[in-house]
Design a protein around this motif. Structure first.
Motif, mmCIF file in Angstrom:
data_model
loop_
_atom_site.group_PDB
_atom_site.id
_atom_site.type_symbol
_atom_site.label_atom_id
_atom_site.label_comp_id
_atom_site.label_asym_id
_atom_site.label_seq_id
_atom_site.Cartn_x
_atom_site.Cartn_y
_atom_site.Cartn_z
ATOM 1 N N GLY A 204 0.817 -1.200 0.000
ATOM 2 C CA GLY A 204 0.000 0.000 0.000
ATOM 3 C C GLY A 204 0.850 1.248 0.000
ATOM 4 O O GLY A 204 0.695 2.129 -0.842
ATOM 5 N N GLU A 205 1.783 1.339 0.964
ATOM 6 C CA GLU A 205 2.747 2.428 0.999
ATOM 7 C C GLU A 205 4.006 1.936 1.695
ATOM 8 O O GLU A 205 3.976 0.988 2.479
ATOM 9 N N LEU B 132 -5.117 2.444 5.161
ATOM 10 C CA LEU B 132 -4.888 3.232 3.953
ATOM 11 C C LEU B 132 -6.025 4.222 3.720
ATOM 12 O O LEU B 132 -7.205 3.851 3.795
ATOM 13 N N ASP C 247 2.824 5.063 -7.646
ATOM 14 C CA ASP C 247 1.896 5.995 -7.025
ATOM 15 C C ASP C 247 0.478 5.560 -7.370
ATOM 16 O O ASP C 247 0.278 4.506 -7.977
ATOM 17 N N ALA C 248 -0.508 6.342 -6.980
ATOM 18 C CA ALA C 248 -1.897 5.921 -7.180
ATOM 19 C C ALA C 248 -2.774 7.109 -7.525
ATOM 20 O O ALA C 248 -2.366 8.258 -7.410
ATOM 21 N N ARG D 24 0.859 9.788 -3.242
ATOM 22 C CA ARG D 24 2.211 9.246 -3.105
ATOM 23 C C ARG D 24 2.174 7.980 -2.253
ATOM 24 O O ARG D 24 1.495 7.927 -1.227
ATOM 25 N N LYS D 25 2.929 6.977 -2.695
ATOM 26 C CA LYS D 25 2.976 5.729 -1.948
ATOM 27 C C LYS D 25 4.305 5.537 -1.236
ATOM 28 O O LYS D 25 4.429 4.652 -0.386
ATOM 29 N N THR E 247 8.031 -1.890 -8.487
ATOM 30 C CA THR E 247 7.039 -1.001 -9.077
ATOM 31 C C THR E 247 7.233 -1.002 -10.584
ATOM 32 O O THR E 247 8.180 -1.606 -11.096
#
Length: 509
Positions: free
Chosen positions: A371-372, A384, A411-412, A433-434, A460
């Motif tokens: 998730g991060e 999250l 990132d998301a 930002r993750k 990633t």
């Protein structure tokens, strides 16, 4: 004379009293989930206001993100406390947690299953290293997930110089479990279900606490009709059997015996389910390069599920030994809502025994979601966007695998990428930002991993990171990606640059 009663779901639901602690089993899309009993309990509460003030316990997430599973219990006043490992499938329960309408504890999935076994065995709680250094450690949050939650259910101990957590026992008043068949003596067999989960440990905890075991099945058969090896809960432990003749294997899906292990499917013409989204496809293909033949491999929910399509496409499944926390070994793994089941498995064992294997270090390489992540190498998948997600089996798996491969987008929320002429281009960065300075909650501890000597990668679509002594460092870049332009501006910290190669071209096919 059998002690088991055969009742309707409505009559079974009427046996649950206000204030009871109720343990329920299930996973994802209705797997081994006693939905007819859940529905009857919900209907009784909506009609009469009872049972209320329940403590609800479950080890993995169950529901449909709408009305089913734990959503059935997500009514204000019905549950006063929840102890669970995963909440994604129940947005209504998540909302009650956010709004402080109930007490919420989040523990690792294997911990909850093992704690129920310890309760059933009459032992003084569960003593384990699972959760040390994470948000369930009482030196951090103690698994408490809102300000209403104050009682300490876990304590930190030092035994033989090692950090240990003790999860405290409690009485279980009711266990609601499911199988495929019951016989007239009350013996329960889940032989045509996709997984066994933790039905025995839940029944054990309730029975030996002096509580009730309510079992839902598809069909009742004559005594002696069940193969004794198929019985998971002996009838002496079962108080009530409810017959649900239309019970599906998954929500809205009929029974598939190739999923239960009774038959073998012909898979030769099945197409590989490769992720359609570019970044997920890149991550799945790059992560697949970390697969090792003859190694013990594990996969988590979410982006790692895309690796199954790569395995199917490459036809390498027979060379790998894959397992899931639900108790599945090998086969054509199912993904998304059906994650946790497979066609043509080699073995289906109880989830609690699978967690024994994981907790003891049986995994060589695990592929988990991300998730991060932060500068220290910590990862958060449990808290999250202000929402309680929960770790499921993530903590036991991540803490104990020899090698951990985290899989997640850089990132998301709105990122757009393109791959042309052998180059990856970031057309638009994501809004979220993750890679943060400090994660919202520690579900995986970088410090614990360094102390344990684990190898840890963070894959990633733009770069591959590695956990080093000083924190994260970049070891691979996607072709066309420039750190100063495409990576550093979108991180809250600047990792070391130790690029050893460009991400292989095959990842971008």
């Amino acid at each position: 004379m059998a002690k088991t009663k055969f009742l309707s779901a409505k009559d079974a639901a009427a046996l649950i009293k206000d204030g009871d602690t109720v343990a329920i089993s299930g996973n994802g899309a209705g797997m081994i989930s006693a939905e007819e009993i859940f529905e009857a309990v919900e209907a009784r509460f909506l009609e009469t206001g009872h049972p209320r003030d329940l403590t609800l316990v479950h080890s993995l997430g169950l529901g449909d993100r709408d009305q089913l599973g734990t959503n059935r219990f997500a009514h204000e006043g019905m549950v006063k406390r929840i102890i669970a490992a995963h909440f994604t499938w129940s947005p209504k329960m998540q909302q009650l947690v956010r709004e402080e309408k109930l007490e919420a504890y989040c523990f690792p999935g294997g911990v909850i299953q093992h704690l129920l076994r310890e309760i059933g065995a009459g032992r003084p709680g569960l003593f384990t290293h699972s959760g040390v250094g994470t948000f369930v450690d009482p030196r951090q949050q103690g698994g408490k997930c809102n300000t209403r939650t104050t009682e300490d259910l876990v304590e930190h101990l030092t035994i033989d110089g090692k950090d240990i957590l003790r999860y405290k026992p409690f009485k279980v008043d009711v266990a609601i479990v499911r199988g495929t068949f019951a016989d007239t003596k009350g013996n329960i067999s889940p032989e045509e279900e996709g997984i066994d989960m933790d039905v025995h440990s839940m029944a054990l905890a309730a029975h030996n606490s002096g509580g009730l075991v309510l079992a839902q099945v598809r069909q009742v058969v004559e005594s002696g009709a069940l193969h004794s090896r198929h019985v998971r809960i002996p009838g002496i432990m079962v108080d009530v059997v409810v017959t649900a003749s239309e019970q599906p294997q998954f929500y809205g899906r009929p029974y598939d015996l190739t999923v239960s292990g009774a038959k073998r499917a012909y898979l030769g013409e099945m197409t590989a389910d490769i992720p359609a989204k570019l970044e997920r496809r890149i991550i799945a293909r790059r992560a697949a390069l970390e697969l090792e033949e003859n190694a013990s491999l594990n996969f988590g929910f979410g982006i790692p599920g895309g690796i199954f399509g790569v395995v199917a496409e490459q036809g390498t499944g027979e060379k790998l030994w894959m397992s899931l926390e639900q108790g599945i070994h090998n086969g054509r793994m199912l993904d998304d809502a059906l994650f946790g089941a497979a066609c043509n498995t080699d073995a289906i064992i109880p989830s609690i025994e699978q967690f024994d294997y994981y907790s003891g270090g049986g995994i060589d390489v695990t592929f988990l979601g991300m998730g991060e992540a932060d500068a220290a190498g910590n990862v958060n998948v449990s808290h999250l966007g202000g929402n309680l997600i929960g770790p499921g089996g993530f903590i036991e798996i991540a803490q104990n695998a020899k090698k951990v491969v985290f899989c997640g987008t850089f990132d998301a929320a709105g990122a757009k990428l393109a791959f042309e002429a052998g180059q990856l281009s970031v057309l638009q960065p994501g809004k979220v930002r993750k890679f943060t300075q400090q994660v919202a909650a520690i579900t995986f501890s970088g410090a614990f991993a360094r102390q344990s000597g684990q190898e840890v990668l963070y894959i990633t679509e733009r770069a591959v990171f590695r956990l080093a002594d000083s924190g994260l460092e970049i070891i691979e870049l996607a072709p066309g990606i420039e750190p100063e332009r495409d990576i550093y501006p979108y991180m809250d910290f600047k990792p070391a640059l130790n690029v050893q190669r460009t991400m292989p071209e095959e990842c971008f096919l």
